[in-house]
Design a protein around this motif. Structure first.
Motif, short mmCIF file in Angstrom:
data_model
loop_
_atom_site.label_atom_id
_atom_site.label_comp_id
_atom_site.label_asym_id
_atom_site.label_seq_id
_atom_site.Cartn_x
_atom_site.Cartn_y
_atom_site.Cartn_z
N LEU A 74 -38.81 -68.49 55.15
CA LEU A 74 -38.42 -67.11 54.88
C LEU A 74 -36.96 -67.02 54.47
CD1 LEU A 74 -40.27 -65.13 57.71
CD2 LEU A 74 -40.73 -65.06 55.24
N LEU A 75 -36.12 -67.88 55.06
CA LEU A 75 -34.70 -67.89 54.70
C LEU A 75 -34.53 -68.32 53.24
CD1 LEU A 75 -31.72 -67.62 55.37
CD2 LEU A 75 -31.77 -69.98 56.25
N PRO A 104 -36.90 -58.16 44.39
CA PRO A 104 -37.09 -58.62 45.76
C PRO A 104 -38.35 -58.08 46.44
CG PRO A 104 -34.80 -58.02 45.38
CD PRO A 104 -35.56 -57.57 44.17
N TYR A 149 -34.95 -64.85 46.21
CA TYR A 149 -35.48 -63.62 45.63
C TYR A 149 -34.73 -62.34 46.03
CZ TYR A 149 -39.23 -66.78 44.42
OH TYR A 149 -39.94 -67.83 43.91
N TRP A 150 -33.95 -62.41 47.10
CA TRP A 150 -33.13 -61.26 47.47
C TRP A 150 -31.67 -61.49 47.08
CZ3 TRP A 150 -34.39 -56.46 49.57
CH2 TRP A 150 -35.74 -56.28 49.86
N HIS A 208 -36.75 -68.11 50.91
CA HIS A 208 -37.30 -67.02 50.11
C HIS A 208 -36.25 -65.92 49.92
CE1 HIS A 208 -40.33 -64.03 48.76
NE2 HIS A 208 -39.58 -63.18 49.44
N ALA A 209 -35.57 -65.56 51.00
CA ALA A 209 -34.56 -64.51 50.93
C ALA A 209 -33.40 -64.90 50.02
CB ALA A 209 -34.05 -64.18 52.33
N ALA A 261 -43.72 -63.88 50.26
CA ALA A 261 -43.01 -64.11 51.52
C ALA A 261 -43.95 -64.76 52.53
CB ALA A 261 -42.47 -62.80 52.08
N THR A 287 -41.38 -60.40 47.74
CA THR A 287 -41.71 -60.36 49.18
C THR A 287 -43.18 -60.04 49.39
OG1 THR A 287 -39.46 -59.72 49.78
CG2 THR A 287 -41.19 -59.22 51.36
#
Length: 290
Positions: free
Chosen positions: A242-243, A227, A249-250, A245-246, A235, A231
């Motif tokens: 961004l959501l 993550p 990757y998170w 992406h989260a 990111a 980021t």
């Protein structure tokens, strides 16, 4: 040894002379990666000498490791775009071995701390502080990368310092999260197995597995499996919010990591690990006589 060095020197001179336009940018990228690794190594040594409190020292080491990881991977993107995924894989493989040998207890990866919490080896507060240190190092290093790119020493760096970045996600968000999650789970299972089995060349085997998974996922999610790395590099880039992406990757990577903790405890896996350790059916295992 001297003969080998002389031959290598002649070879490099011939290659540079024949293919200067193609080869020189790769040399520039290589030198940047070497410089970044050297600076990180010096910073790590300074922290080890100057900082006495163990946890504070680890926080600095996590920040340095994340900065080194992300700084090198920014340049690896340049290598992949201009010299192909195969060249990128060779560099990543070598760097992964270097990082494994030099980072010590630092991981530059948040989900390893989540695993520690689940397994009772760490607490949430310290895990959050480690993640904060990693994000700090990973995000701040871009200014250093940007300064180098702004010099435009090679054509491959032209306008890179001011260029808008684009997301690597080439599939729908849910598929991207699955790719990151499954690959992270598989990699963590492999790493845990190597840690318990302690085979010869464990570091190289681990690096090969990780590199192979990155290459396999390269055209789908980018294959970050970390993550902080994702980021730092992607990111806010054009191509996803961004959501999204989260989620990829998170949530994807951390879910895969958490799943690996429970899968690794399954009897079928533990029986295999214990059986392999006792039987030693292959000469790569550490206590196997060749």
């Amino acid at each position: 040894m001297k003969f080998s060095i002389d031959v290598l020197g002649v070879f490099l001179k011939v290659v540079v002379k024949i293919n200067k336009v193609t080869f020189a940018p790769l040399v520039v990228s290589t030198l940047f990666i070497l410089l970044t690794s050297l600076l990180a190594h010096c910073a790590r040594r300074a922290v080890q000498k100057l900082v006495k409190e163990p946890f504070v020292k680890l926080l600095f080491e996590e920040a340095i490791a994340a900065a080194e990881l992300c700084g090198c991977c920014f340049e690896l993107i340049i290598i992949a775009d201009n010299f192909g995924v195969a060249t990128y894989a060779i560099y990543l493989f070598a760097l992964t071995i270097w990082w494994s040998l030099n980072w010590g207890d630092a991981t530059a990866c948040p989900y390893t701390h989540i695993e520690d919490v689940i397994e009772g080896k760490g607490d949430i507060r310290k895990s959050l502080l480690k993640t904060w240190a990693e994000l700090t190092g990973g995000l701040l290093v871009f200014k250093y990368v940007q300064m180098y790119w702004a010099l435009e020493i090679s054509e491959t760096h032209k306008d890179k310092a001011i260029e808008d970045c684009k997301a690597d996600l080439q599939v729908p968000v849910i598929y991207g999260a699955i790719v990151e999650g499954v690959a992270t789970c598989f990699y963590r299972l492999a790493s845990k197995s190597l840690g318990d089995l302690s085979p010869r060349f464990a570091t190289a085997i681990d690096a090969f597995i990780g590199t192979s998974l990155v290459v396999a996922a390269f055209d789908y999610s980018g294959g970050y499996f970390n993550p902080v790395l994702a980021t730092s590099l992607k990111a806010g880039c054009e191509g996803h919010s961004l959501l999204e992406h989260a989620v990829v990757y998170w949530v994807g990577a951390c879910t895969g990591s958490i799943l690996s903790v429970y899968l690794y405890k399954l009897p079928v896996i533990q029986n295999y690990i214990r059986g392999t350790t006792v039987v030693n059916g292959d000469s790569i295992w550490a206590d196997k006589d060749d």
